[in-house]
Every structure is written in C-alpha cells, then in structure tokens.
Design an enzyme around this catalytic site. Structure first.
Site, short mmCIF file in Angstrom:
data_model
loop_
_atom_site.label_atom_id
_atom_site.label_comp_id
_atom_site.label_asym_id
_atom_site.label_seq_id
_atom_site.Cartn_x
_atom_site.Cartn_y
_atom_site.Cartn_z
CB CYS A 151 -0.93 0.00 1.20
SG CYS A 151 -1.97 -1.46 1.29
CG HIS B 4 -2.90 3.21 2.87
ND1 HIS B 4 -3.68 3.02 1.76
CD2 HIS B 4 -2.85 2.01 3.51
CE1 HIS B 4 -4.08 1.76 1.73
NE2 HIS B 4 -3.60 1.12 2.77
CG ASN C 201 -6.86 -0.81 2.31
OD1 ASN C 201 -6.21 -0.56 1.29
ND2 ASN C 201 -6.28 -1.13 3.45
C1 LIG Z 1 -8.94 -5.93 10.77
C2 LIG Z 1 -9.48 -5.19 11.97
C3 LIG Z 1 -10.62 -4.29 11.53
C4 LIG Z 1 -10.05 -6.20 12.94
O1 LIG Z 1 -10.51 -5.52 14.06
P1 LIG Z 1 -10.11 -6.03 15.52
O2 LIG Z 1 -10.77 -5.12 16.46
O3 LIG Z 1 -8.63 -6.13 15.57
O4 LIG Z 1 -10.82 -7.39 15.54
P2 LIG Z 1 -10.24 -8.84 15.87
O5 LIG Z 1 -9.44 -9.36 14.71
O6 LIG Z 1 -9.60 -8.82 17.21
O7 LIG Z 1 -11.58 -9.60 15.97
C5 LIG Z 1 -12.54 -9.28 16.94
C6 LIG Z 1 -13.78 -10.09 16.66
O8 LIG Z 1 -14.43 -9.55 15.51
C7 LIG Z 1 -14.69 -10.60 14.61
N1 LIG Z 1 -14.71 -10.08 13.25
C8 LIG Z 1 -13.69 -9.96 12.38
N2 LIG Z 1 -14.14 -9.44 11.23
C9 LIG Z 1 -15.46 -9.22 11.40
C10 LIG Z 1 -16.45 -8.70 10.55
N3 LIG Z 1 -16.22 -8.27 9.31
N4 LIG Z 1 -17.71 -8.60 11.04
C11 LIG Z 1 -18.00 -9.00 12.29
N5 LIG Z 1 -17.09 -9.52 13.13
C12 LIG Z 1 -15.83 -9.63 12.69
C13 LIG Z 1 -13.57 -11.59 14.85
O9 LIG Z 1 -13.94 -12.87 14.37
C14 LIG Z 1 -13.47 -11.55 16.35
O10 LIG Z 1 -14.49 -12.32 16.89
P3 LIG Z 1 -14.23 -13.18 18.23
O11 LIG Z 1 -13.90 -12.16 19.28
O12 LIG Z 1 -15.54 -13.86 18.41
O13 LIG Z 1 -13.10 -14.09 17.90
C15 LIG Z 1 -8.41 -4.36 12.66
O14 LIG Z 1 -7.48 -5.18 13.28
C16 LIG Z 1 -7.71 -3.45 11.75
O15 LIG Z 1 -8.31 -2.55 11.20
N6 LIG Z 1 -6.39 -3.62 11.56
C17 LIG Z 1 -5.61 -2.83 10.67
C18 LIG Z 1 -5.69 -3.43 9.35
C19 LIG Z 1 -5.26 -2.51 8.26
O16 LIG Z 1 -5.40 -1.33 8.33
N7 LIG Z 1 -4.73 -3.09 7.21
C20 LIG Z 1 -4.37 -2.42 6.05
C21 LIG Z 1 -2.94 -2.18 6.02
S1 LIG Z 1 -2.58 -1.77 4.39
#
Ligand SMILES: CC(C)(COP(=O)(O)OP(=O)(O)OC[C@H]1O[C@@H](n2cnc3c(N)ncnc32)[C@H](O)[C@@H]1OP(=O)(O)O)[C@@H](O)C(=O)NCCC(=O)NCCS
Length: 322
Positions: free
Chosen positions: A122, A247, A278
C-alpha cells in the site's frame, strides 16, 4: 579518460494533474451482510467503511490504470510524447510476466517510455512518487506518470470476513513534471521486513491474510515519526499542512494519526475510505482526486501523504497540490 556526463538537474518536480478510475459496482455493507457473518455496525465502527467499489471482469488492472492515467494526462495538459517514464504501483498483479506498465504506457499512446511495475504494497504510490520526482530532478526523465492500481478482490478470501469487508478495487494516477519551485518534498521511506508475514499471500495460496491487530498497532505507533520526518525533510511543520491524506487503510488509523499530529479543524483530512474501502496503492491518488473535485482541497494547498502496508513498507512526502 573521458568523464561520464550527467544531464543538468531540474530544481524540483511537481504534480501537474491527478486522474482516477472507480469501478462501476458499489458494494454496501448491507450487501455484504447478505453473504457473510458481519454487520454494518461492526464494519463502520471498526474500519469506518460504508461502501466500496468492486471491479467487474472487464475492469482489468490495465483498463483501470489506462483510464486513470489518461485522466491525469488530460489534467496535466501534456501530450503523451512528453512523458518518458511510467511507474505502475500495484500489489495485486496476478501474472508476474510481463509487467503491465509498458502495456498501459502503450495504451496511453506514450512512445517507448521507461516503464515498469513496482510492488511496495500500500506504500507503492508514495515509493513511486519519490522515485520519479528524483528521476526528474536528476534529468533522467522530463515528465512521468505514476499509477496506483488494484483489484484486491482478486486476492481476497471472501470467506475471511476480517479482510473481505476492507479491501476494494480502483486506480489513481498523477503526472509529474519539472518545476522551478519544488512541489514534491524529499521522500521519507523505510521498511520493517521482520514483519513480512503480517500481510501476505502465503506460498501455495492465492489469497491474502492479514494480522489485523499487529498491523493496527504498528500503523498507529511506529509511523508518526515518518510523518514528522517527511515534514522536516521538506522544511515545513504541521501548522503549514492544509491537507492530510494518509493511506486509506482504516478510518480509525486515519483519525489516530490526525490526532497524534495535532491537526485541527483547519486541516482537511482525507476520509475517502468511507466510500472507497482500502484500495492499497490506489488509495492516496483516489483520495486526493476526490478532495480536489469536491473543492475541499484547492490548487496550491500543501498536502502531507503517507503510504504503508505489506512488506511492511512505508513512505511519505509533502506535496503542493496541482
Ligand atoms: C482488521 C481489523 C478491523 C479487525 O478488528 P479487531 O478489532 O482487531 O478485531 P479482531 O481481529 O480482534 O476480531 C474481533 C472479533 O471480531 C470478529 N470479526 C472480524 N471481522 C469481522 C467482521 N467483518 N464482522 C463481524 N465480526 C468480525 C472476529 O472474528 C473476532 O471475533 P471473536 O472475538 O468472536 O473471535 C483491525 O485489526 C484493523 O483494522 N487492523 C488494521 C488493518 C489494516 O489497516 N490493514 C491495512 C494495512 S494496508
């Protein structure tokens, strides 16, 4: 001994015009709820996305890149034969040979330019902008086009709800030319290769996995220094910045960076992720195009940009908007 001669340097480089291509199909959160276990509330509160664009079969990387590049060329006022460098940034190329930069350049009617693809995740747009800006300053190119293009839906596992709701498709481009007054500051770039597996398509797989929390923590804690470095290399401070366009990875990361840099109501902050999802290397030129088109950002504004992602890579610079 005959000395090797260098071309005379241009004092600086600047962006002459932006262009963009957004795929036709809008996909709302409610549409995703029909096919996966998620909710509009979860997506909006965790990543800030309301809808995204998914490319159709005919909206290939080449088609989208050509459309965005053509618009940037028209906005720049340059003719195709005035371009001699084309850098195509993408992390979603499915066929590594050949690269598509030369084909896109040909489709744009640019005669025999230097043309290649660059994969810095990215951060690809900002890496490419740093390279072409320096090439122009050094006299290796008169004018260049940088195009960020992605079909992330090709490499997303639609059964993985944590990535399927985030990644999207599109293209954004910028034409860069020489300038007496520099319009692109020195790039501040780097990488953290020890975290190479945080976002990856593992060997034998065709889809991407992401350690969401690792990437979130990294982006919100390690990259503030890079933003400060980009400003300090350009000789400006946060008080000089009119537009902040990091980004568009996640709205919470955009808000966290905005807060850490102390930007207030005077600074326009890009939040294109809400409508576009994204789009990796395409996200910054898409966001800046949208802000210029809506009039929220204006020609002459000073913008701070930062790309970051798979690698892990990061790069940022200060720009004068065209
Ligand atoms: C990906 C992201 C949104 C996940 O959010 P999070 O708060 O870290 O969530 P987690 O991965 O800890 O998951 C929390 C819960 O939500 C659930 N979950 C994940 N995706 C979900 C969705 N789309 N809808 C509903 N629930 C979801 C998970 O299964 C987990 O459930 P559990 O607690 O029962 O196991 C977050 O980590 C994030 O934004 N990270 C940065 C990623 C990024 O910017 N990447 C691009 C870089 S170029």
């Amino acid at each position: 001994m005959t000395a090797i001669q260098l071309r005379s340097e241009a004092p600086g480089a600047r962006i002459l015009g932006f262009g963009e291509y957004r795929p036709r199909r809008r996909v709302t959160n409610d549409e995703l709820v029909q096919v996966m276990d998620t909710s509009d509330e979860w997506i909006q509160s965790r990543v800030g996305i309301a809808e995204r664009r998914w490319a159709g079969e005919d909206e290939t990387l080449v088609e989208m890149a050509t459309a965005a590049g053509g618009k940037a060329l028209a906005a720049s006022g340059l003719a195709p034969d005035e371009i001699d460098l084309v850098v195509l940034a993408s992390a979603s190329l499915r066929e590594p040979i050949p690269g598509i930069g030369p084909q896109v350049a040909h489709r744009l009617g640019i005669p025999r330019p230097g043309a290649f693809d660059l994969n810095a995740g990215c951060a690809g747009f900002c890496y490419s902008l740093g390279l072409v800006s320096d090439a122009i300053r050094a006299g290796s190119a008169r004018n260049a086009i940088v195009i960020g293009v992605e079909r992330l839906t090709d490499v997303t596992d639609m059964a993985d709800r944590s990535t399927a709701v985030i990644f999207a498709d599109g293209a954004g481009a910028a034409v860069v030319g020489a300038a007496d007054e520099p319009g692109i500051g020195p790039v501040a770039w780097g990488s953290d290769g020890d975290q190479h597996s945080a976002i990856e398509i593992a060997a034998g797989s065709s889809t991407m996995t992401m350690a969401g929390q690792t990437v979130y923590r990294w982006a919100t804690t390690k990259l503030t220094d890079t933003l400060h470095e980009a400003m300090s290399r350009a000789g400006v401070t946060a008080a000089d910045i009119d537009v902040f366009a990091p980004h568009q990875a996640n709205l919470r990361i955009v808000e966290s960076m905005t807060k850490r840099l102390g930007f207030g109501a005077d600074t326009v902050v890009a939040r294109d992720i809400v409508q576009s999802g994204n789009t990796s290397a395409a996200s910054i030129p898409l966001a800046l195009s949208a802000l210029l088109e809506s009039g929220e950002a204006r020609s002459g504004d000073l913008a701070l940009i930062l790309g970051y992602g798979a690698g892990l890579t990061f790069a940022g610079q200060v720009l004068r908007l065209p």
